[in-house]
Design an enzyme around this catalytic site. Structure first.
Site, PDB file in Angstrom:
ATOM      1  N   ASN A 117      45.095  33.305  51.579  1.00  0.00           N
ATOM      2  CA  ASN A 117      43.775  33.735  51.106  1.00  0.00           C
ATOM      3  C   ASN A 117      42.988  32.468  50.824  1.00  0.00           C
ATOM      4  OD1 ASN A 117      41.534  34.713  49.814  1.00  0.00           O
ATOM      5  ND2 ASN A 117      42.604  35.468  47.988  1.00  0.00           N
ATOM      6  N   LYS A 147      39.998  32.112  50.009  1.00  0.00           N
ATOM      7  CA  LYS A 147      38.945  32.283  48.993  1.00  0.00           C
ATOM      8  C   LYS A 147      37.653  31.628  49.503  1.00  0.00           C
ATOM      9  CE  LYS A 147      42.524  32.716  45.558  1.00  0.00           C
ATOM     10  NZ  LYS A 147      42.959  32.593  44.179  1.00  0.00           N
ATOM     11  N   HIS A 160      41.184  42.096  44.812  1.00  0.00           N
ATOM     12  CA  HIS A 160      41.663  40.815  44.283  1.00  0.00           C
ATOM     13  C   HIS A 160      41.193  40.671  42.834  1.00  0.00           C
ATOM     14  CE1 HIS A 160      42.313  36.557  43.657  1.00  0.00           C
ATOM     15  NE2 HIS A 160      43.188  36.641  44.650  1.00  0.00           N
ATOM     16  N   GLU A 178      40.002  38.277  41.304  1.00  0.00           N
ATOM     17  CA  GLU A 178      38.714  37.581  41.149  1.00  0.00           C
ATOM     18  C   GLU A 178      37.553  38.541  41.378  1.00  0.00           C
ATOM     19  OE1 GLU A 178      39.797  34.372  43.765  1.00  0.00           O
ATOM     20  OE2 GLU A 178      41.242  33.734  42.238  1.00  0.00           O
ATOM     21  N   GLU A 238      49.886  40.147  41.905  1.00  0.00           N
ATOM     22  CA  GLU A 238      49.414  38.822  41.513  1.00  0.00           C
ATOM     23  C   GLU A 238      49.118  38.811  40.015  1.00  0.00           C
ATOM     24  OE1 GLU A 238      47.576  36.641  45.148  1.00  0.00           O
ATOM     25  OE2 GLU A 238      45.999  37.751  44.161  1.00  0.00           O
ATOM     26  N   GLY A 295      46.269  30.158  40.488  1.00  0.00           N
ATOM     27  CA  GLY A 295      45.587  28.868  40.406  1.00  0.00           C
ATOM     28  C   GLY A 295      45.924  28.060  39.163  1.00  0.00           C
ATOM     29  N   SER A 338      50.278  30.865  42.372  1.00  0.00           N
ATOM     30  CA  SER A 338      50.903  29.526  42.360  1.00  0.00           C
ATOM     31  C   SER A 338      52.172  29.456  43.196  1.00  0.00           C
ATOM     32  CB  SER A 338      51.166  29.068  40.916  1.00  0.00           C
ATOM     33  OG  SER A 338      49.947  28.946  40.211  1.00  0.00           O
TER      34      SER A 338
HETATM   35  P1  13P Z   1      47.019  30.523  44.107  1.00  0.00           P
HETATM   36  O1  13P Z   1      48.108  30.499  45.169  1.00  0.00           O
HETATM   37  O2  13P Z   1      46.028  29.411  44.288  1.00  0.00           O
HETATM   38  O3  13P Z   1      47.586  30.620  42.736  1.00  0.00           O
HETATM   39  O4  13P Z   1      46.171  31.865  44.369  1.00  0.00           O
HETATM   40  C1  13P Z   1      46.829  33.075  44.488  1.00  0.00           C
HETATM   41  C2  13P Z   1      45.863  34.100  44.926  1.00  0.00           C
HETATM   42  O5  13P Z   1      44.996  34.499  44.178  1.00  0.00           O
HETATM   43  C3  13P Z   1      45.972  34.595  46.302  1.00  0.00           C
HETATM   44  O6  13P Z   1      45.185  35.712  46.495  1.00  0.00           O
END
Ligand code: 13P
Length: 250
Positions: A9, A11, A95, A97, A167, A173, A212
């Site tokens: 992903n 982003k 997601h 976010e 997640e 992150g 992560s």
């Molecule tokens: P990270 O791997 O940067 O922690 O992000 C995970 C994520 O949100 C994937 O959709």
């Protein structure tokens, strides 16, 4: 037997040049990934570039969201028919976010999930608890609520044609990854919840871990019974790291 799956992903990251370089790097190493399926979910504006570059390769692509309306006055949104023009196979929905920063409710996510399937995409349904939920021991309740919202609206059989990504928001992150045991517990809860409604769906659906995930922790996570791969943010932006995780899934 569920085929392992690794999804990058990206982003809101990338440029024409960096994406060319990243995809060249991933494609160069994918020959060794013989068993696992690999997907990249890219920003809308690069779908043209990515679809042209990946056509005819084993690397599949998708988008990071889809609007639940077909067309009309929805400034800034993208419809399923638009994604269809770029031959996306997957679409991320729900997601964290999107849920936390842009206010998408469980109901919104369910509507987007259904539209994704109606257009023939495989939705990657994200679920996961906030740090405060985690600390209050509410993980299972939150994840079950997010899952039930989709089942209630789309039906249990629809889950058979999707990918679920657990997640934990506190792990995204942050570098603070869930332990394999913590993640496995939630994955097993999800699968057993599905099994009560339809055992075949529960056996068949792939449940990814996200948060992560890196080459050095991916193997221990994906080795767990109910963890079928990863949804990867930061580490999907470097070919070497992403390939390391693909190899762990493989
Ligand atoms: P990270 O791997 O940067 O922690 O992000 C995970 C994520 O949100 C994937 O959709």
């Amino acid at each position: 037997m569920r085929r392992p799956l690794t999804v990058g992903n990206w982003k809101m990251n990338g440029s024409h040049d960096s994406i060319n370089e990243l995809l060249d790097g991933i494609l160069a190493g994918l020959g060794a990934v013989t068993k696992a399926e690999v997907v990249v979910c890219v920003p809308y504006v690069y779908l043209q570039q990515v679809s042209e570059k990946l056509k005819g390769t084993v690397l599949a692509w998708g988008a990071q969201n889809v609007n639940d309306n077909d067309a009309g006055a929805y400034t800034g949104e993208i419809s399923g028919s638009m994604l269809k023009d770029f031959n996306c196979r997957y679409v991320i929905v729900g997601h964290s976010e999107r849920r936390t920063m842009y206010g998408e409710s469980d109901g919104d996510v369910a509507a987007r999930f259904k539209v994704a399937q109606a257009y023939g995409f495989v939705p990657i349904l994200c679920v996961g608890e906030l740090l405060e939920d985690h600390e209050r021991g509410m993980t299972n309740e939150v994840v079950a609520r997010q899952l039930d919202a989709i089942i209630g609206d789309a039906g249990i059989n629809a889950i058979g044609d999707c990918v679920i990504a657990y997640e934990p928001v506190w792990a995204i992150g942050t570098g603070r990854v869930a332990t394999p045991e913590q993640a496995q517990e939630v994955h097993a809860m999800i699968r057993s919840r599905l099994a009560h409604l339809n055992p075949d769906v529960a056996t068949q659906v792939r449940i990814l871990y996200g948060g992560s995930m890196k080459p050095d922790n991916a193997g221990d996570l994906i080795r767990m019974n109910d963890i079928d791969g990863g949804l990867i943010g930061g580490a999907s932006l470097k070919a070497e790291d992403f390939l390391g995780i693909c190899m762990a899934a493989n």
